[in-house]
Each structure stands twice: as structure tokens, then as C-alpha cells.
Design a protein around this motif. Sequence first.
Motif, PDB file in Angstrom:
ATOM      1  N   LEU A  45      -3.916   4.356   2.158  1.00  0.00           N
ATOM      2  CA  LEU A  45      -5.232   4.474   1.532  1.00  0.00           C
ATOM      3  C   LEU A  45      -5.997   3.330   1.806  1.00  0.00           C
ATOM      4  N   THR A  46      -5.573   2.281   1.881  1.00  0.00           N
ATOM      5  CA  THR A  46      -6.281   0.955   2.126  1.00  0.00           C
ATOM      6  C   THR A  46      -6.820   0.919   3.576  1.00  0.00           C
ATOM      7  N   ASP A  47      -6.074   1.340   4.384  1.00  0.00           N
ATOM      8  CA  ASP A  47      -6.620   1.453   5.861  1.00  0.00           C
ATOM      9  C   ASP A  47      -7.559   2.527   6.124  1.00  0.00           C
ATOM     10  N   VAL A  48      -7.482   3.580   5.431  1.00  0.00           N
ATOM     11  CA  VAL A  48      -8.576   4.401   5.660  1.00  0.00           C
ATOM     12  C   VAL A  48      -9.871   4.004   5.277  1.00  0.00           C
ATOM     13  N   SER A  49      -9.686   3.198   4.252  1.00  0.00           N
ATOM     14  CA  SER A  49     -11.051   2.318   3.872  1.00  0.00           C
ATOM     15  C   SER A  49     -11.439   1.429   4.937  1.00  0.00           C
ATOM     16  N   SER A  50     -10.431   0.447   5.244  1.00  0.00           N
ATOM     17  CA  SER A  50     -10.849  -0.637   6.077  1.00  0.00           C
ATOM     18  C   SER A  50     -11.023  -0.049   7.858  1.00  0.00           C
ATOM     19  N   GLU A  51     -10.260   0.822   8.234  1.00  0.00           N
ATOM     20  CA  GLU A  51     -10.592   1.131   9.636  1.00  0.00           C
ATOM     21  C   GLU A  51     -11.814   2.173   9.806  1.00  0.00           C
ATOM     22  N   SER A  52     -12.220   2.945   8.762  1.00  0.00           N
ATOM     23  CA  SER A  52     -13.410   3.593   8.684  1.00  0.00           C
ATOM     24  C   SER A  52     -14.726   2.576   8.985  1.00  0.00           C
ATOM     25  N   VAL A  53     -14.588   1.404   8.491  1.00  0.00           N
ATOM     26  CA  VAL A  53     -15.546   0.568   8.506  1.00  0.00           C
ATOM     27  C   VAL A  53     -15.353  -0.201   9.986  1.00  0.00           C
ATOM     28  N   LEU A 199     -15.389   2.414   0.074  1.00  0.00           N
ATOM     29  CA  LEU A 199     -15.278   1.989  -1.341  1.00  0.00           C
ATOM     30  C   LEU A 199     -14.161   2.809  -2.101  1.00  0.00           C
ATOM     31  N   ALA A 200     -14.520   4.268  -1.985  1.00  0.00           N
ATOM     32  CA  ALA A 200     -13.616   5.241  -2.838  1.00  0.00           C
ATOM     33  C   ALA A 200     -12.285   4.991  -2.430  1.00  0.00           C
ATOM     34  N   PHE A 201     -11.911   4.885  -1.035  1.00  0.00           N
ATOM     35  CA  PHE A 201     -10.501   4.882  -0.491  1.00  0.00           C
ATOM     36  C   PHE A 201      -9.834   3.715  -1.048  1.00  0.00           C
ATOM     37  N   ALA A 202     -10.396   2.374  -1.066  1.00  0.00           N
ATOM     38  CA  ALA A 202     -10.130   1.239  -1.556  1.00  0.00           C
ATOM     39  C   ALA A 202      -9.729   1.105  -3.027  1.00  0.00           C
ATOM     40  N   ALA A 203     -10.659   1.763  -3.964  1.00  0.00           N
ATOM     41  CA  ALA A 203     -10.279   1.886  -5.432  1.00  0.00           C
ATOM     42  C   ALA A 203      -8.727   2.525  -5.459  1.00  0.00           C
ATOM     43  N   VAL A 204      -8.782   3.827  -4.854  1.00  0.00           N
ATOM     44  CA  VAL A 204      -7.688   4.424  -5.128  1.00  0.00           C
ATOM     45  C   VAL A 204      -6.291   3.728  -4.677  1.00  0.00           C
ATOM     46  N   GLY A 205      -6.390   2.927  -3.691  1.00  0.00           N
ATOM     47  CA  GLY A 205      -5.346   2.427  -3.093  1.00  0.00           C
ATOM     48  C   GLY A 205      -5.019   1.230  -4.189  1.00  0.00           C
ATOM     49  N   VAL A 206      -5.984   0.498  -4.732  1.00  0.00           N
ATOM     50  CA  VAL A 206      -5.567  -0.501  -5.707  1.00  0.00           C
ATOM     51  C   VAL A 206      -4.769   0.380  -7.004  1.00  0.00           C
ATOM     52  N   ALA A 207      -5.605   1.421  -7.467  1.00  0.00           N
ATOM     53  CA  ALA A 207      -4.750   1.888  -8.584  1.00  0.00           C
ATOM     54  C   ALA A 207      -3.219   2.603  -8.280  1.00  0.00           C
ATOM     55  N   ALA A 208      -3.218   2.910  -6.954  1.00  0.00           N
ATOM     56  CA  ALA A 208      -1.713   3.209  -6.599  1.00  0.00           C
ATOM     57  C   ALA A 208      -0.870   2.141  -6.765  1.00  0.00           C
ATOM     58  N   LEU A 209      -1.291   0.981  -6.190  1.00  0.00           N
ATOM     59  CA  LEU A 209      -0.484  -0.067  -6.441  1.00  0.00           C
ATOM     60  C   LEU A 209      -0.073  -0.529  -7.645  1.00  0.00           C
ATOM     61  N   ALA A 210      -1.068  -0.569  -8.509  1.00  0.00           N
ATOM     62  CA  ALA A 210      -0.961  -0.937  -9.706  1.00  0.00           C
ATOM     63  C   ALA A 210       0.128   0.114 -10.626  1.00  0.00           C
ATOM     64  N   LEU A 211      -0.044   1.344 -10.206  1.00  0.00           N
ATOM     65  CA  LEU A 211       0.662   2.565 -11.155  1.00  0.00           C
ATOM     66  C   LEU A 211       2.021   2.551 -10.435  1.00  0.00           C
ATOM     67  N   LEU A 212       2.454   2.660  -8.993  1.00  0.00           N
ATOM     68  CA  LEU A 212       3.384   3.256  -8.586  1.00  0.00           C
ATOM     69  C   LEU A 212       4.476   2.204  -7.978  1.00  0.00           C
ATOM     70  N   VAL A 213       3.945   0.889  -7.655  1.00  0.00           N
ATOM     71  CA  VAL A 213       4.902  -0.014  -7.426  1.00  0.00           C
ATOM     72  C   VAL A 213       5.617  -0.780  -8.276  1.00  0.00           C
ATOM     73  N   PRO A 214       6.800  -0.876  -8.540  1.00  0.00           N
ATOM     74  CA  PRO A 214       7.491  -1.823  -9.258  1.00  0.00           C
ATOM     75  C   PRO A 214       7.238  -3.187  -9.000  1.00  0.00           C
ATOM     76  N   ASN A 215       7.338  -4.189 -10.184  1.00  0.00           N
ATOM     77  CA  ASN A 215       7.104  -5.716 -10.196  1.00  0.00           C
ATOM     78  C   ASN A 215       8.474  -6.214  -9.685  1.00  0.00           C
ATOM     79  N   LEU A 216       8.943  -6.156  -8.444  1.00  0.00           N
ATOM     80  CA  LEU A 216      10.341  -6.445  -8.256  1.00  0.00           C
ATOM     81  C   LEU A 216      10.286  -8.080  -8.124  1.00  0.00           C
ATOM     82  N   LYS A 217      11.460  -8.497  -8.007  1.00  0.00           N
ATOM     83  CA  LYS A 217      11.631 -10.207  -7.999  1.00  0.00           C
ATOM     84  C   LYS A 217      12.019 -10.090  -6.536  1.00  0.00           C
TER      85      LYS A 217
END
Length: 430
Positions: A45-53, A199-217
Motif C-alpha cells: 500500500l505504501t509503495d502504491v503511494s510513493s511510486e505513483s509520485v 495520500l489516500a493509499f499512504a493513509a490506508v497503509g498506516v492503518a494496516a500497520l497499526a491494526l494488523l501487525v503485532p508488536n513483537l519483541k
Amino acid sequence: MYLSISDRNGGKKDLASADLSPAGPRGKPFRLSPVILCLGLVSMLTDVSSESVSAILPLYITGFLGLSTIAFGILDGINQGASAIVRIAASHASDRLGRPKGVALAGYGLSMLARIGLLFASGFWALTGVVTADRIGKGIRTAPRDALIAVSAQPEYLARHFGVHRMLDNIGAASGPLLAFFILMLVPNGYGIVFVVSLAFAAVGVAALALLVPNLKTGAPGGSKPAGKTGPAWGFRWRLLREPGIGRLLVAAGILGLLTVGDGFIYLVLQDRDSFAVQWFPLLYVGTNVVFLVLAVPLGRLADRWGKARVFVAGHVALLACYLLAAAPLGGLGPTVACLVLLGAFYAATDGVLAALASQLTPPDKLATGLGAAQTVVALSRMAASAGFGVLWFALGPSTAMTVVGSCLAAAVAASWFILRGGLRQRTAV
């Protein structure tokens, strides 16, 4: 040795030794971690955002805004290397905290905020500030993210796990330029629309990281120092460079990075040679990233079996061939497609493989720091390469400048192989 794999006799086999041998890893079957799959989705998702620019930035700067190739070289250098400003600090903070997700989330969030700035930036200095903020965000997030991948992966399949992540990452990297292409086809000079979609794809990517990825040690619990170790709590550990192998890896990566010019320059050389319509320009990024995502897993698997250093150096041989082909007076679709294939193969053979090599040669409690050091060296050297190539283009012309860089890269490839081989043998001896 920090990472090891089981041999057929049930003993331990040094991964550095394995990297010098064509014998592949044996033992457990390959199983993809759900954490790596989620991180791949975030990166996609983040790369859709960055590479489109990124796909429209060379034309936006030199065509729409009318700036020179020297100005583009400076901005592309910032795009390549501004992340180096914070990579070491962010990676060390990740090691000390032992929770890299929070650090990575801060980096993804900053890059998302930079997308808002693109909607208002129209001059050189405004663009410089926006690009710098975006790349600083990348510098904050990359090493902690790769540390999450390293601790989630099976050690004997480390390069392949990084390859899977890079494949998902490059689905986004290929989709972003394709999206920009369709927008510009429908709305000529619709750069602002591209920035809003980014911007829209970047926002979805941040939400996916916050909600889907566990906070591993990662590393030592609570970020504590290993027994018997002393040194600053929040500074770069210079003794890391004395760890067998890692110092040589950084030297080799730095030498090769100094001769790795930005993709945008390669595409501008191709466009200058063939004079194709500007709306087709984003498809050059699509072609490179499609090759990258197709080859990322196979070359990661090859690196685990044949040797990470071998594949890493071979990737730069592909880059050398791309330079020489771009500089050759051979117009038409065939040579252009061949350049994109070679450039995609270069990234597939080096991006995840470098991270796997750095992970292999770094102690567990300094994992993010080792990854950050490797990424910093590459970012700084590529920043210098892009800025220097802009001046070289201005002085010599595109084809001659590309030939000069290619000739220097040929010598650097040979030297880097001996440097890396010595480092891996040094690690094996330890």
C-alpha cells in the motif's frame, strides 16, 4: 555465530560458511510467517503511494516546473539519501526499545504527512522540504520493519522471506506508476490528482500497520545490554563495525552505491534517446517493478542456496549491463525493455539480499542497528551518485555520462566481490 542452521547430521552449520558454499539449507520446510505477509501488505500500500509520485517526479520537475537536470539530480539525491539522516538513530532506538513496530509506525506516519505537503509544493525549495520529510519517514521505518521480518522468518530461509516481502512490496511499486499512467492519460497534467490518490493509499497503509501487525519483541529483553558490554545507551555502537564481516559488507555496499544512479536518470536517458511521448514515462517504472516482483522470491531462494554474496554481486553485474545498454545507440522497444528487465533483476538480487546479509552478520541485540547501518551506507552513497550524475549529464551528455559510470562500476564489482568474500571467511573463522 549469530544465526545457524541444522545440517543433515543434526549439528550446527554456520550461515556465513553456507553463504560461501553452493549447498542449500536443509531441515524444516519453508513456511511463510503471517507477520511477514502483513508487513508485505503494508509495504504494498505504501509503495502504491510513493511510486505513483516517483514515476511522475522526473517529468514534473524537468517538464512541468521547467527545472534543470542539476536540480533534478539534487532532488533525486535527496530522494535516495535523505533517509540516512535518521536511519542509525531510528534503528538503534528500535534495538533499545525492543519493540520496533512503534518506530516503524512513526516513520510510515511521517511519510503520509509529507503527501499532504505535495498538494501545495510548487517550487524547488518547497519540493525539497517535502521530499526530505518523506525520505526521513522512510529512514525511520525501514530498519525496524526489516528487524520484524528477520525475527519472524526461519533463519535457514532468511533471504527467501525477505524476497517474499520484497515481492509484495513491488506489487505496490508496479501498481503505483501504472495508476499514475492512467491518471495522466485521462487528465493531462493531472499531477495534483496523482498526489491526492497517493495520500489516500499512504493513509490506508498506516492503518494496516497499526491494526494488523503485532508488536513483537526483538533483541535483548527491554533493550538491555548483553553481559560484559559497555558503551553509550543511545548512540551508534561503533564496535558493531568491528564485528567480523559487517564492516566489509558496509564498505562493499558503499562502493557499489556510489555508482548506482537513480532510476529516474536511467529512464530520462531512455526517453532522451527514443523521444517517446511523456505520458508513457510512468510505464518504465511499471516494467522495472514487475520484473522485481517476479524475480524477488526466486533470487531470494537462489541466494539462500548459492550464496547471498554471489547473488548480491551478480545483481550489480545486471546493473552494469543496463547502463551500457542505455548508453548504446540502439533505439526501439527491444533495448528499452531489456534495460527494464536488467534494472528489475538488479533490485531483486540486491534489495532483500543485502538485508539478509546484514541480518546474518549482526548480533541479535544489534539487529536493527546493523540493518540501519547497511541501509544508511547505501542511501548516502546513492545520494552522492544521483547528485554527481546530474552534473556529469550536464557536462558530458546522457550517453557519455552513463558510459563513464558503467566503466567505473565494472571495476567496483570486481573489487566488492573480493571484499565480501573476505568478510564472510572472516565470519566463518570466528
